[in-house]
Design a protein around this motif. Structure first.
Motif, mmCIF file in Angstrom:
data_model
loop_
_atom_site.group_PDB
_atom_site.id
_atom_site.type_symbol
_atom_site.label_atom_id
_atom_site.label_comp_id
_atom_site.label_asym_id
_atom_site.label_seq_id
_atom_site.Cartn_x
_atom_site.Cartn_y
_atom_site.Cartn_z
ATOM 1 N N UNK A 168 5.386 -10.831 -39.208
ATOM 2 C CA UNK A 168 5.500 -10.520 -37.702
ATOM 3 C C UNK A 168 4.854 -9.259 -37.392
ATOM 4 N N UNK A 169 4.587 -9.099 -36.105
ATOM 5 C CA UNK A 169 3.944 -7.854 -35.752
ATOM 6 C C UNK A 169 4.890 -6.765 -36.009
ATOM 7 N N UNK A 170 6.330 -6.850 -36.069
ATOM 8 C CA UNK A 170 7.182 -5.941 -36.142
ATOM 9 C C UNK A 170 6.983 -5.556 -37.557
ATOM 10 N N UNK A 171 7.025 -6.357 -38.437
ATOM 11 C CA UNK A 171 6.576 -6.012 -39.934
ATOM 12 C C UNK A 171 5.425 -5.184 -40.130
ATOM 13 N N UNK A 172 4.303 -5.671 -39.437
ATOM 14 C CA UNK A 172 2.972 -4.867 -39.506
ATOM 15 C C UNK A 172 3.291 -3.483 -39.041
#
Length: 223
Positions: free
Chosen positions: A94-98
């Motif tokens: 997800x974007x949070x991981x990125x």
């Protein structure tokens, strides 16, 4: 605010903190920083030592100062450190991981470069340190390109191939370095600065182009 909502937010915050700790726990940031410090110390003492190397100029003896090899290693290590045992799952993260990955990469690469260059600068002259910093930008960009295409574990491949080409063909018959040999040209050489910045920018673009974004680009606009 209700007690249920407060507890829910506290649990969510705890989960985010746990995920962040897990992200850093499975990556070798301390090892990369320790390696940067070690390579910086080696560069400070032996970086200007010339070692013979093969060259396209068979009739000429060509040597390579060790700092040109060591700065390549320091630039590649933070990108290789992006690899983890969960690499297959992280491809569709997800974007949070990125966001966590960007934070990890930016902080680790900047810290390792600062440690390496700062340690080297204790002994190495300023013009040579400037060449090393310029080379670091280019190698880091190439590592990002290689890692984005081949996987972070293979981030070293493209920089290594480019390095071999530079060091083998980079010396002209006059004994001067070719205009595109960014790792050896003088510290005030404009083409080398441009090449390094372009390679860094290309690497950042490739890093931003996640696999799903590249698939969208290949598909083209929806009809």
């Amino acid at each position: 605010m209700s007690e249920h909502a407060t507890a829910s937010r506290a649990a969510e915050a705890s989960e985010r903190k746990h995920a962040l700790n897990l992200f850093f726990a499975i990556r070798s940031a301390p090892a990369v920083l320790a390696a940067a410090a070690l390579l910086g110390a080696v560069t400070a003492w032996f970086g200007l030592v010339e070692t013979p190397m093969p060259s396209a100029l068979a009739q000429e003896k060509v040597t390579l100062p060790l700092y040109r090899l060591l700065v390549l290693g320091v630039a590649v290590l933070p990108v290789v450190a992006l690899h983890s045992p969960l690499a297959d799952l992280e491809v569709v993260a997800t974007s949070r991981f990125r966001a966590r990955q960007r934070l990890f990469l930016a902080s680790l690469s900047a810290s390792s470069a600062a440690i390496f260059l700062g340690t080297s600068a204790l002994v190495i002259s300023a013009p040579v340190v400037e060449i090393m910093a310029r080379s670091w930008l280019a190698w880091f960009g190439l590592a990002l390109i290689s890692g984005s295409l081949l996987g972070w574990r293979l981030s070293w491949m493209l920089p290594s191939f480019v390095a071999v080409a530079l060091w083998y063909w980079g010396t002209a018959s006059s004994g001067q370095y070719q205009w595109w040999e960014f790792s050896a040209r003088p510290s005030d050489d404009l083409p080398s600065h441009i090449i390094s910045v372009v390679l860094l920018a290309a690497g950042l673009v490739m890093y931003a182009a996640t696999p799903w974004r590249r698939r969208l680009l290949r598909r083209g606009p929806h009809k």
